[in-house]
Design a protein around this motif. Structure first.
Motif, PDB file in Angstrom:
ATOM      1  N   UNK A  92       0.841  -1.195   0.000  1.00 59.30           N
ATOM      2  CA  UNK A  92       0.000   0.000   0.000  1.00 59.30           C
ATOM      3  C   UNK A  92       0.880   1.250   0.000  1.00 59.30           C
ATOM      4  N   UNK A  93       0.683   2.160  -0.968  1.00 63.56           N
ATOM      5  CA  UNK A  93       1.518   3.370  -1.045  1.00 63.56           C
ATOM      6  C   UNK A  93       1.201   4.348   0.080  1.00 63.56           C
ATOM      7  N   UNK A  94       2.217   5.118   0.458  1.00 64.61           N
ATOM      8  CA  UNK A  94       2.041   6.176   1.453  1.00 64.61           C
ATOM      9  C   UNK A  94       1.997   7.514   0.727  1.00 64.61           C
ATOM     10  N   UNK A  95       1.353   8.483   1.353  1.00 63.90           N
ATOM     11  CA  UNK A  95       1.283   9.828   0.798  1.00 63.90           C
ATOM     12  C   UNK A  95       1.855  10.806   1.809  1.00 63.90           C
ATOM     13  N   UNK A  96       2.146  12.014   1.366  1.00 59.88           N
ATOM     14  CA  UNK A  96       2.677  13.008   2.280  1.00 59.88           C
ATOM     15  C   UNK A  96       1.604  13.419   3.280  1.00 59.88           C
ATOM     16  N   UNK A  97       1.991  13.595   4.531  1.00 60.13           N
ATOM     17  CA  UNK A  97       1.046  13.920   5.587  1.00 60.13           C
ATOM     18  C   UNK A  97       0.667  12.663   6.350  1.00 60.13           C
ATOM     19  N   UNK A  98      -0.515  12.700   6.996  1.00 63.86           N
ATOM     20  CA  UNK A  98      -0.972  11.570   7.800  1.00 63.86           C
ATOM     21  C   UNK A  98      -1.538  10.452   6.926  1.00 63.86           C
ATOM     22  N   UNK A  99      -1.066   9.233   7.153  1.00 65.46           N
ATOM     23  CA  UNK A  99      -1.585   8.028   6.510  1.00 65.46           C
ATOM     24  C   UNK A  99      -2.294   7.225   7.592  1.00 65.46           C
ATOM     25  N   UNK A 100      -3.622   7.270   7.603  1.00 63.70           N
ATOM     26  CA  UNK A 100      -4.402   6.549   8.604  1.00 63.70           C
ATOM     27  C   UNK A 100      -4.518   5.096   8.140  1.00 63.70           C
ATOM     28  N   UNK A 101      -4.025   4.175   8.960  1.00 63.57           N
ATOM     29  CA  UNK A 101      -3.973   2.762   8.609  1.00 63.57           C
ATOM     30  C   UNK A 101      -4.962   2.001   9.480  1.00 63.57           C
ATOM     31  N   UNK A 102      -5.732   1.104   8.839  1.00 69.84           N
ATOM     32  CA  UNK A 102      -6.690   0.308   9.592  1.00 69.84           C
ATOM     33  C   UNK A 102      -7.370  -0.715   8.709  1.00 69.84           C
ATOM     34  N   UNK A 103      -8.343  -1.400   9.309  1.00 71.95           N
ATOM     35  CA  UNK A 103      -9.091  -2.449   8.609  1.00 71.95           C
ATOM     36  C   UNK A 103     -10.068  -1.816   7.633  1.00 71.95           C
TER      37      UNK A 103
END
Length: 180
Positions: free
Chosen positions: A80-91
């Motif tokens: 899963x790619x990340x973006x600049x700033x907050x990356x909220x990760x969850x189900x």
């Protein structure tokens, strides 16, 4: 056999697509929730889901980095790619608005479990900071639980466990390896 996902409960249904022609409409009733929905057969314009692919861990190396979800009994390997700033990760769940959803049946993972913040430092390198969302089961970095207010700097190869699911941070190409 073709798999489709129920729009209500997100469980998969299977049918033999060779029995039907292109352009034909089919109506299904989900055996899990009873929802009735229809589809139209045709050529897909979407890319194949990662479940049937071998995801490339290096795909986002030139971008801002990614997380690689390790395959387990609850889910398949995902990048899963990340973006600049907050990356909220969850189900991943219908109605939950997060920018890094993990497809899993792991109910010990919250819908909003942890956050990885990606930003550029003064030298132009990438800096990654991990924090708990807060979650019910906690966020673990290398088997150490994070406190509610902890903000931990993480680097390429960091192993994070949320619920029964583990992922590895893969940093982007512009991260600097030297310390200031």
């Amino acid at each position: 056999m073709k798999r489709i996902r129920c729009p209500k409960c997100e469980n998969y249904l299977q049918f033999d697509e060779t029995k039907y022609g292109e352009g034909q409409s089919l109506v299904f009733v989900c055996e899990h929730c009873g929802k009735q929905f229809s589809i139209r057969l045709g050529k897909t314009k979407m890319r194949a889901p990662q479940k049937e692919e071998r995801p490339d861990e290096e795909e986002f190396k030139d971008a801002l980095g990614s997380i690689t979800v390790i395959e387990n009994v609850f889910g398949f390997k995902q990048v899963l790619p990340l973006q600049e700033g907050d990356n909220v990760i969850g189900r991943r769940c219908v109605g939950t608005n997060i920018n890094t959803p993990i497809e899993t049946s792991d109910m010990s993972m919250d819908r909003r479990h942890c956050i990885i913040n990606v930003k550029r430092n003064k030298q132009g390198g990438l800096a990654y900071t991990l924090r708990d969302a807060p979650s019910l089961t906690g966020t673990f970095l290398n088997n150490e639980i994070l406190g509610d207010k902890d903000r931990i700097r993480i680097e390429d190869g960091a192993i994070v466990t949320i619920g029964a699911t583990t992922f590895i941070l893969r940093s982007g190409a512009s991260e600097e390896s030297g310390k200031q």
